[in-house]
Design a protein around this motif. Structure first.
Motif, PDB file in Angstrom:
ATOM      1  N   PRO A 165     -55.755 -43.200  -4.242  1.00  0.00           N
ATOM      2  CA  PRO A 165     -55.642 -44.048  -5.329  1.00  0.00           C
ATOM      3  C   PRO A 165     -54.079 -44.455  -5.503  1.00  0.00           C
ATOM      4  O   PRO A 165     -53.116 -43.973  -5.581  1.00  0.00           O
ATOM      5  N   HIS A 166     -54.085 -45.971  -5.929  1.00  0.00           N
ATOM      6  CA  HIS A 166     -52.676 -46.467  -6.088  1.00  0.00           C
ATOM      7  C   HIS A 166     -52.837 -47.075  -7.378  1.00  0.00           C
ATOM      8  O   HIS A 166     -51.713 -46.953  -8.328  1.00  0.00           O
ATOM      9  N   LEU A 167     -53.857 -47.741  -7.893  1.00  0.00           N
ATOM     10  CA  LEU A 167     -53.728 -48.626  -9.092  1.00  0.00           C
ATOM     11  C   LEU A 167     -55.225 -48.261  -9.911  1.00  0.00           C
ATOM     12  O   LEU A 167     -56.323 -48.332  -9.193  1.00  0.00           O
ATOM     13  N   ILE A 176     -40.265 -53.906 -17.587  1.00  0.00           N
ATOM     14  CA  ILE A 176     -39.300 -53.440 -16.979  1.00  0.00           C
ATOM     15  C   ILE A 176     -38.662 -54.485 -15.664  1.00  0.00           C
ATOM     16  O   ILE A 176     -37.527 -54.694 -15.801  1.00  0.00           O
ATOM     17  N   ARG A 177     -39.734 -54.774 -14.909  1.00  0.00           N
ATOM     18  CA  ARG A 177     -39.215 -55.618 -13.965  1.00  0.00           C
ATOM     19  C   ARG A 177     -40.718 -56.060 -13.310  1.00  0.00           C
ATOM     20  O   ARG A 177     -41.769 -55.706 -13.536  1.00  0.00           O
ATOM     21  N   PRO A 178     -40.404 -57.368 -12.855  1.00  0.00           N
ATOM     22  CA  PRO A 178     -41.762 -57.929 -12.226  1.00  0.00           C
ATOM     23  C   PRO A 178     -42.026 -57.030 -11.071  1.00  0.00           C
ATOM     24  O   PRO A 178     -41.456 -56.512 -10.574  1.00  0.00           O
ATOM     25  N   ALA A 207     -43.278 -55.172   6.910  1.00  0.00           N
ATOM     26  CA  ALA A 207     -44.018 -54.754   5.800  1.00  0.00           C
ATOM     27  C   ALA A 207     -44.172 -53.398   5.908  1.00  0.00           C
ATOM     28  O   ALA A 207     -44.036 -52.612   7.010  1.00  0.00           O
ATOM     29  N   LYS A 208     -44.617 -52.594   4.559  1.00  0.00           N
ATOM     30  CA  LYS A 208     -44.859 -51.147   4.514  1.00  0.00           C
ATOM     31  C   LYS A 208     -46.078 -51.165   5.417  1.00  0.00           C
ATOM     32  O   LYS A 208     -47.115 -51.751   5.616  1.00  0.00           O
ATOM     33  N   GLU A 209     -46.327 -49.802   5.810  1.00  0.00           N
ATOM     34  CA  GLU A 209     -47.447 -49.480   6.786  1.00  0.00           C
ATOM     35  C   GLU A 209     -48.711 -49.354   6.087  1.00  0.00           C
ATOM     36  O   GLU A 209     -49.174 -48.102   5.907  1.00  0.00           O
ATOM     37  N   ASP A 257     -45.024 -41.962 -10.634  1.00  0.00           N
ATOM     38  CA  ASP A 257     -46.465 -42.817 -11.362  1.00  0.00           C
ATOM     39  C   ASP A 257     -45.858 -43.826 -12.234  1.00  0.00           C
ATOM     40  O   ASP A 257     -44.646 -43.842 -12.684  1.00  0.00           O
ATOM     41  N   PHE A 258     -46.549 -44.862 -12.644  1.00  0.00           N
ATOM     42  CA  PHE A 258     -45.908 -46.041 -13.397  1.00  0.00           C
ATOM     43  C   PHE A 258     -46.961 -46.755 -14.071  1.00  0.00           C
ATOM     44  O   PHE A 258     -48.245 -46.319 -13.926  1.00  0.00           O
ATOM     45  N   MET A 259     -46.442 -47.642 -15.151  1.00  0.00           N
ATOM     46  CA  MET A 259     -47.430 -48.028 -15.776  1.00  0.00           C
ATOM     47  C   MET A 259     -47.248 -49.614 -15.868  1.00  0.00           C
ATOM     48  O   MET A 259     -46.048 -50.034 -15.529  1.00  0.00           O
ATOM     49  N   GLU A 297     -57.599 -48.263  -4.032  1.00  0.00           N
ATOM     50  CA  GLU A 297     -57.194 -47.283  -3.216  1.00  0.00           C
ATOM     51  C   GLU A 297     -56.536 -47.698  -1.956  1.00  0.00           C
ATOM     52  O   GLU A 297     -56.762 -48.923  -1.632  1.00  0.00           O
ATOM     53  N   MET A 298     -55.561 -46.923  -1.416  1.00  0.00           N
ATOM     54  CA  MET A 298     -55.053 -47.551  -0.270  1.00  0.00           C
ATOM     55  C   MET A 298     -54.484 -46.412   0.825  1.00  0.00           C
ATOM     56  O   MET A 298     -54.387 -45.518   0.358  1.00  0.00           O
ATOM     57  N   ALA A 299     -54.559 -46.672   2.163  1.00  0.00           N
ATOM     58  CA  ALA A 299     -54.149 -45.769   3.208  1.00  0.00           C
ATOM     59  C   ALA A 299     -52.918 -46.537   3.656  1.00  0.00           C
ATOM     60  O   ALA A 299     -52.773 -47.749   4.114  1.00  0.00           O
TER      61      ALA A 299
END
Ligand code: HEM
Length: 196
Positions: free
Chosen positions: A185-187, A94-96, A153-155, A61-63, A175-177
């Protein structure tokens, strides 16, 4: 061709070119009037900044912090861009992180109370999205009609986003598959208006 080889008539043409002569704005009080077709997207116009949190199966998990802008030049589309950066618990960068850019349009839908929107997004990760969806008052729900990926690219195979204006803030959930996972959910984030 070296500079010396540029024919005289071209050199003077280049010298005469003025900066881009038309106004583009993120502020509804300035510049050209917003195109009538974009009324359903009017609440988005402006610049936004805020924080979000994310995760996905298989990653920590990230912010993140994020800035977003929706501008227009009087034509029937919004120019969109967003950039994010990872932050720690104290909000320290932390980073872009992810960036995306694209175009939002209102297309003719069947129900005038639920205008249809089309969103084209390009990501620096080799992914292009075509989203369609609807505006319902202050809520916009879109889902991918197509995702195009470069070989590296990632799938990512599909995406879904829900945007809402809640008490003046822009909130969204995405959300993404991807990588063999179903729509997950991603974000999610809450951004405040910084101009416009
Ligand atoms: C605010 C915007 C975003 C942030 C802060 C963010 C952050 C992250 C982070 C931290 C990771 C873990 C791996 C890494 O460090 O790179 C990740 C993975 C990933 N992100 Fe995002 N992301 C964002 C937007 C997006 C978007 C728009 C897409 C799709 C177009 C996307 C697709 C992915 C995928 C496919 C993974 C890999 C998941 C896996 O390996 O299973 N992300 N993201």
């Amino acid at each position: 061709m070296s500079e010396r080889e540029v024919p005289e008539e071209f050199a003077s043409t280049f010298a005469k070119v003025e900066p881009y002569p038309f106004e583009e704005t993120d502020d509804l009080r300035e510049g050209p009037n917003l195109h009538d077709d974009l009324l359903a997207l009017l609440p988005l116009v402006g610049r936004w900044r805020g924080r979000g949190q994310g995760g996905y199966p298989g990653i920590d998990d990230f912010m993140y912090g994020q800035e977003m802008s929706f501008t227009h030049d009087g034509r029937p589309f919004l120019k969109y861009s967003a950039r994010a950066w990872l932050i720690d618990e104290d909000g320290k960068p932390i980073r872009p992180a992810a960036q995306e850019t694209g175009w939002w349009r209102v297309v003719k839908g069947e129900d005038p109370k639920r205008p249809e929107v089309e969103v084209l997004l390009a990501h620096p990760t080799g992914i292009l999205d075509l989203y369609y969806g609807h505006v319902d008052g202050t809520k916009i729900e879109i889902a991918t009609d197509a995702v195009v990926r470069s070989p590296q690219a990632k799938e990512v195979t599909a995406g879904k986003r829900l945007y809402g204006i809640v008490e003046g803030a822009l909130m969204y959930a995405q959300e993404m598959a991807a990588e063999g996972n179903p729509m997950t959910p991603h974000l999610s984030a809450r951004l405040g208006r910084i101009s416009g």
